[in-house]
Write an enzyme that holds these catalytic residues in place. Structure first.
Site, mmCIF file in Angstrom:
data_model
loop_
_atom_site.group_PDB
_atom_site.id
_atom_site.type_symbol
_atom_site.label_atom_id
_atom_site.label_comp_id
_atom_site.label_asym_id
_atom_site.label_seq_id
_atom_site.Cartn_x
_atom_site.Cartn_y
_atom_site.Cartn_z
ATOM 1 N N HIS A 63 0.820 -1.218 0.000
ATOM 2 C CA HIS A 63 0.000 0.000 0.000
ATOM 3 C C HIS A 63 0.854 1.269 0.000
ATOM 4 C CE1 HIS A 63 0.389 -0.172 4.529
ATOM 5 N NE2 HIS A 63 0.431 1.134 4.368
ATOM 6 N N ASP A 106 -0.111 -7.653 1.463
ATOM 7 C CA ASP A 106 0.397 -6.278 1.532
ATOM 8 C C ASP A 106 1.922 -6.279 1.643
ATOM 9 O OD1 ASP A 106 0.499 -3.546 1.711
ATOM 10 O OD2 ASP A 106 -0.187 -3.443 3.797
ATOM 11 N N SER A 202 4.449 2.421 8.183
ATOM 12 C CA SER A 202 4.090 1.384 7.213
ATOM 13 C C SER A 202 5.287 0.949 6.384
ATOM 14 C CB SER A 202 3.005 1.902 6.266
ATOM 15 O OG SER A 202 1.769 1.971 6.898
#
Length: 252
Positions: A63, A106, A202
């Site tokens: 992402h 992911d 992230s």
């Protein structure tokens, strides 16, 4: 139980959170200089973490796609020295089954525009799991590092932060979330502890006993005020054939 609509709203908010230039971990501490020589800071359309896995590739979360520059060799983003190396991203290798709605699969590999300069530079890759890794144990202490927010919509710092987080049993994690999580995940931190990840972290690594076992994926609706719900990471061991194929061929 969270509805799919709530989950999608969370995902939108989470992705927007990536665009905040935050630089901290929740209730962590400054990483010792040169202690995490694999850490990478990714910039471009927002900001994410990442980590060097070979001289050609950095791993991050799928992402985080759209980032165009990788910085290696520094813990303080405001201090560029002779060990700091900045690379362009030549190729983004998102997992082909990545689902933008559920955040399943992911994981992403970024090919650098040139080989990472290791040796004398304070840069080296982190170890990845073996072919048949031992299962992580509940309450096992691992570490996560990054340049994310200090708290929900909080202040930021420029120095790499690190924090110890306990692994959470996957069955318990799914029960706590109250809905289906992607099957290929690890849960650690954010629950029964005030420590965990936040926006901007992230793509960073969850490291257990010197091995990168997970990639920071998401938390609960961008809420970093812990204890809350377990933080969720992509389980690297579930993707080893895909990873090794790309690292061997040096392309995707």
């Amino acid at each position: 139980m969270h509805t799919l609509h709530t989950y999608l709203l969370f995902h939108v908010l989470f992705c927007l959170g990536q665009k905040v230039h935050g630089h901290d971990i929740i209730n962590g501490k400054k990483a010792k200089k040169n202690s995490m020589q694999y850490m990478a800071h990714l910039t471009g359309r927002g900001g994410c973490g990442g980590f060097l896995v070979s001289e050609d590739f950095v791993m991050s979360a799928a992402h985080c796609a759209g980032l165009t520059e990788v910085t290696l060799g520094t813990h303080n983003l405001n201090k560029i020295d002779r060990n700091t190396m900045i690379y362009s991203v030549e190729k983004q290798c998102q997992h082909p089954n990545y689902d933008n709605n559920t955040l399943s699969n992911d994981i992403m590999l970024l090919k650098l525009s040139r080989k990472a300069q290791m040796g004398k530079k304070k840069i080296k890759p982190v170890k990845l799991p073996s072919k048949n890794p031992k299962p992580l144990k509940a309450k096992q202490k691992c570490t996560v590092a990054g340049w994310g927010l200090t708290k929900t919509a909080g202040n930021s710092a420029d120095e790499l932060q690190v924090v110890d987080v306990p692994v959470i049993d996957l069955k318990e994690c799914k029960n706590l979330w109250g809905r289906s999580l992607p099957p290929e995940v690890i849960c650690a931190g954010g629950y029964n502890t005030p420590k965990g990840i936040c926006q901007g972290d992230s793509g960073g690594p969850l490291v257990c006993k010197g091995v990168a076992v997970g990639v920071v994926s998401f938390n609960n609706k961008s809420n970093c005020d812990y204890p809350d719900l377990p933080n969720v990471y992509t389980d690297i061991s579930k993707f080893l054939p895909w990873i090794n194929d790309i690292l061997k061929k040096k392309k995707c």
